[in-house]
Structure formats: C-alpha cells, structure tokens
Design a protein around this motif. Structure first.
Motif, PDB file in Angstrom:
ATOM      1  N   VAL A  54       0.768  -1.082  -0.102  1.00 28.40           N
ATOM      2  CA  VAL A  54       0.266  -0.083   0.010  1.00 28.40           C
ATOM      3  C   VAL A  54       0.945   1.292   0.100  1.00 28.40           C
ATOM      4  N   LEU A  55       0.721   2.307  -0.988  1.00 31.59           N
ATOM      5  CA  LEU A  55       1.273   3.435  -0.994  1.00 31.59           C
ATOM      6  C   LEU A  55       0.644   4.596  -0.367  1.00 31.59           C
ATOM      7  N   HIS A  56       1.263   5.573   0.187  1.00 37.43           N
ATOM      8  CA  HIS A  56       0.521   6.683   0.379  1.00 37.43           C
ATOM      9  C   HIS A  56       1.278   7.987  -0.171  1.00 37.43           C
ATOM     10  N   ASP A  57       0.468   8.856  -0.536  1.00 40.73           N
ATOM     11  CA  ASP A  57       1.249  10.091  -0.983  1.00 40.73           C
ATOM     12  C   ASP A  57       1.722  11.011   0.328  1.00 40.73           C
ATOM     13  N   ASP A  58       2.836  11.939  -0.087  1.00 40.61           N
ATOM     14  CA  ASP A  58       3.402  12.822   0.970  1.00 40.61           C
ATOM     15  C   ASP A  58       2.467  13.640   1.492  1.00 40.61           C
ATOM     16  N   GLY A  59       1.411  14.279   0.964  1.00 39.62           N
ATOM     17  CA  GLY A  59       0.213  15.179   1.119  1.00 39.62           C
ATOM     18  C   GLY A  59      -0.750  14.362   2.301  1.00 39.62           C
ATOM     19  N   GLY A  60      -0.687  12.929   2.208  1.00 38.97           N
ATOM     20  CA  GLY A  60      -1.472  12.276   3.048  1.00 38.97           C
ATOM     21  C   GLY A  60      -2.841  12.264   2.713  1.00 38.97           C
ATOM     22  N   ASP A  61      -3.282  12.586   1.389  1.00 36.33           N
ATOM     23  CA  ASP A  61      -4.551  12.632   0.912  1.00 36.33           C
ATOM     24  C   ASP A  61      -4.966  11.428   0.321  1.00 36.33           C
ATOM     25  N   THR A  62      -4.300  10.122  -0.024  1.00 34.20           N
ATOM     26  CA  THR A  62      -4.760   9.144  -0.648  1.00 34.20           C
ATOM     27  C   THR A  62      -3.589   8.098  -0.309  1.00 34.20           C
ATOM     28  N   LEU A  63      -4.599   6.674  -0.221  1.00 36.30           N
ATOM     29  CA  LEU A  63      -3.632   5.556  -0.137  1.00 36.30           C
ATOM     30  C   LEU A  63      -3.984   4.751  -1.578  1.00 36.30           C
ATOM     31  N   GLY A  64      -2.993   4.113  -1.978  1.00 42.80           N
ATOM     32  CA  GLY A  64      -3.010   3.217  -3.255  1.00 42.80           C
ATOM     33  C   GLY A  64      -2.689   1.737  -2.795  1.00 42.80           C
ATOM     34  N   PHE A  65      -3.673   0.862  -3.180  1.00 40.42           N
ATOM     35  CA  PHE A  65      -3.581  -0.355  -3.094  1.00 40.42           C
ATOM     36  C   PHE A  65      -3.185  -1.385  -4.199  1.00 40.42           C
ATOM     37  N   VAL A  66      -2.138  -2.012  -4.007  1.00 37.91           N
ATOM     38  CA  VAL A  66      -1.698  -2.826  -5.453  1.00 37.91           C
ATOM     39  C   VAL A  66      -2.540  -3.843  -5.524  1.00 37.91           C
ATOM     40  N   VAL A  67      -3.147  -4.066  -6.693  1.00 39.77           N
ATOM     41  CA  VAL A  67      -4.262  -5.180  -7.162  1.00 39.77           C
ATOM     42  C   VAL A  67      -3.585  -5.770  -8.327  1.00 39.77           C
ATOM     43  N   PRO A  68      -4.038  -6.898  -8.493  1.00 30.99           N
ATOM     44  CA  PRO A  68      -3.594  -7.764  -9.735  1.00 30.99           C
ATOM     45  C   PRO A  68      -4.049  -7.085 -11.195  1.00 30.99           C
ATOM     46  N   PRO A  69      -3.297  -7.336 -12.173  1.00 30.16           N
ATOM     47  CA  PRO A  69      -3.660  -6.747 -13.274  1.00 30.16           C
ATOM     48  C   PRO A  69      -5.006  -7.311 -13.804  1.00 30.16           C
ATOM     49  N   GLY A  70      -5.730  -6.250 -14.402  1.00 32.97           N
ATOM     50  CA  GLY A  70      -7.313  -6.454 -14.919  1.00 32.97           C
ATOM     51  C   GLY A  70      -8.205  -6.011 -14.267  1.00 32.97           C
ATOM     52  N   THR A  71      -7.948  -5.412 -12.862  1.00 30.60           N
ATOM     53  CA  THR A  71      -8.859  -5.088 -11.892  1.00 30.60           C
ATOM     54  C   THR A  71      -9.529  -3.667 -12.356  1.00 30.60           C
ATOM     55  N   ALA A  72      -8.778  -2.923 -12.999  1.00 27.28           N
ATOM     56  CA  ALA A  72      -9.271  -1.527 -13.441  1.00 27.28           C
ATOM     57  C   ALA A  72     -10.447  -1.862 -14.654  1.00 27.28           C
ATOM     58  N   ALA A  73     -10.550  -2.829 -15.158  1.00 21.21           N
ATOM     59  CA  ALA A  73     -11.383  -3.048 -16.414  1.00 21.21           C
ATOM     60  C   ALA A  73     -12.944  -2.935 -15.732  1.00 21.21           C
ATOM     61  N   ALA A  74     -13.062  -3.819 -14.330  1.00 22.67           N
ATOM     62  CA  ALA A  74     -14.260  -3.933 -13.861  1.00 22.67           C
ATOM     63  C   ALA A  74     -14.618  -3.127 -12.556  1.00 22.67           C
ATOM     64  N   TRP A  75     -13.595  -2.173 -12.276  1.00 20.68           N
ATOM     65  CA  TRP A  75     -13.520  -1.385 -10.996  1.00 20.68           C
ATOM     66  C   TRP A  75     -14.631  -0.246 -10.991  1.00 20.68           C
ATOM     67  N   ASP A  76     -15.677  -0.482  -9.926  1.00 18.43           N
ATOM     68  CA  ASP A  76     -16.592   0.390 -10.096  1.00 18.43           C
ATOM     69  C   ASP A  76     -17.161   0.974  -8.475  1.00 18.43           C
ATOM     70  N   VAL A  77     -16.117   1.134  -7.719  1.00 20.72           N
ATOM     71  CA  VAL A  77     -16.454   1.382  -6.227  1.00 20.72           C
ATOM     72  C   VAL A  77     -16.367   2.843  -6.024  1.00 20.72           C
ATOM     73  N   PRO A  78     -17.548   3.563  -5.942  1.00 24.09           N
ATOM     74  CA  PRO A  78     -17.550   4.788  -5.794  1.00 24.09           C
ATOM     75  C   PRO A  78     -16.545   5.655  -4.745  1.00 24.09           C
ATOM     76  N   GLY A  79     -15.942   6.565  -5.144  1.00 25.10           N
ATOM     77  CA  GLY A  79     -15.048   7.543  -4.236  1.00 25.10           C
ATOM     78  C   GLY A  79     -13.843   6.758  -4.389  1.00 25.10           C
ATOM     79  N   SER A  80     -13.589   5.998  -5.392  1.00 28.58           N
ATOM     80  CA  SER A  80     -12.097   5.371  -5.550  1.00 28.58           C
ATOM     81  C   SER A  80     -11.814   5.050  -7.044  1.00 28.58           C
ATOM     82  N   THR A  81     -10.465   5.207  -7.360  1.00 25.01           N
ATOM     83  CA  THR A  81     -10.226   4.952  -8.805  1.00 25.01           C
ATOM     84  C   THR A  81      -9.327   3.700  -8.940  1.00 25.01           C
ATOM     85  N   CYS A  82      -9.047   3.304 -10.116  1.00 24.72           N
ATOM     86  CA  CYS A  82      -8.314   2.180 -10.162  1.00 24.72           C
ATOM     87  C   CYS A  82      -7.528   2.184 -11.468  1.00 24.72           C
ATOM     88  N   THR A  83      -6.333   2.503 -11.681  1.00 25.64           N
ATOM     89  CA  THR A  83      -5.540   2.855 -12.601  1.00 25.64           C
ATOM     90  C   THR A  83      -4.709   1.405 -13.176  1.00 25.64           C
TER      91      THR A  83
END
Length: 137
Positions: A54-83
């Motif tokens: 899990v990554l966090h930004d220096d500003g403390g605004d976001t956390l990033g969870f490493v997930v398997p490839p292909g997750t972004a194609a079906a990610w639909d959780v409100p309030g989050s993004t998947c890159t």
C-alpha cells in the motif's frame, strides 16, 4: 533492507522469470486516506494476510492498494479510482515507485497484491464505519 532488492508483485510465482511468462502489470486502487486506513485495518484483522503493498502520498490525501492486473477494467467502487499499468509485472523496490509517495505497507511485508473482491468489501465496510462515526457527532 537492501535498496537494490526488488520484488515482482503482479506476476504469479510460476510465471516469474521464464521466457514464456505472460505479459502482465499491476493496477492501483486509489482511495481517500481515511477510508484507506480503515480498509487496511479491516483487511489486517481478517483471516490471513489479505492486504498487499500500500502506497500513501506525501500530502496524506490518498492511499493506493496494489491489485492484480485487469482489476481496472471492472472497478466501480464509488469514491475510488483504479489505474491500469502496463508491462510484465511491476517490480517494486523498497523505494516507492511513484515520486511524492511512500510505502504504508512495503513489498515484502505484505502479500503480493490485494484481492480486488476482498478490497471492495473492506472499502464498503470502511465507508459504513466512517459514515456511522460521522453521524454520531
């Protein structure tokens, strides 16, 4: 910890290093810090070690969870993004892969990647906990 060490987190162990390994990458689910920290707690309290790096930004605004490839194609959780990322696996060094970020849970101390279904459930539970706490004020 050696700074030259790298860990390949998104290619299954059987596929690592072989010339016939399939092309893969990692995706990154980004959420607001408060929800992300709650989700990390939920995941760590669950059965087994269910949370990956899990990554966090220096500003403390976001956390990033490493997930398997292909997750972004079906990610639909409100309030989050998947890159989506490209490349054969994502080599994560002890140094964060994104400038202006740092590891909350570094590779090597966490599972290879967080299961998207488990993360989705944890983020939902975290959102409900935050809403309940905010409504008690």
């Amino acid at each position: 910890m050696e700074t030259s060490q790298s860990i390949e987190v998104c290619t299954p162990p059987a596929d690592r290093g072989g010339p016939s390994a399939p092309e893969a990458g990692c995706d990154l689910v980004t959420v607001p810090t408060r929800q992300g920290l709650e989700a990390v707690d939920i995941l760590r309290r669950g059965a087994g070690d269910a949370v990956g790096p899990v990554l966090h930004d220096d500003g403390g605004d976001t956390l990033g969870f490493v997930v398997p490839p292909g997750t972004a194609a079906a990610w639909d959780v409100p309030g989050s993004t998947c890159t989506e990322t490209d490349g054969r696996g994502l080599r994560l060094n002890p140094e964060p892969p994104v400038e202006g970020s740092d590891w909350l849970l570094p590779p090597g101390e966490a599972d290879l990647a967080t299961d998207p279904a488990v993360l989705r459930a944890a983020l939902g539970e975290a959102a409900r906990l935050i809403e309940a706490a905010d409504n008690c004020r």
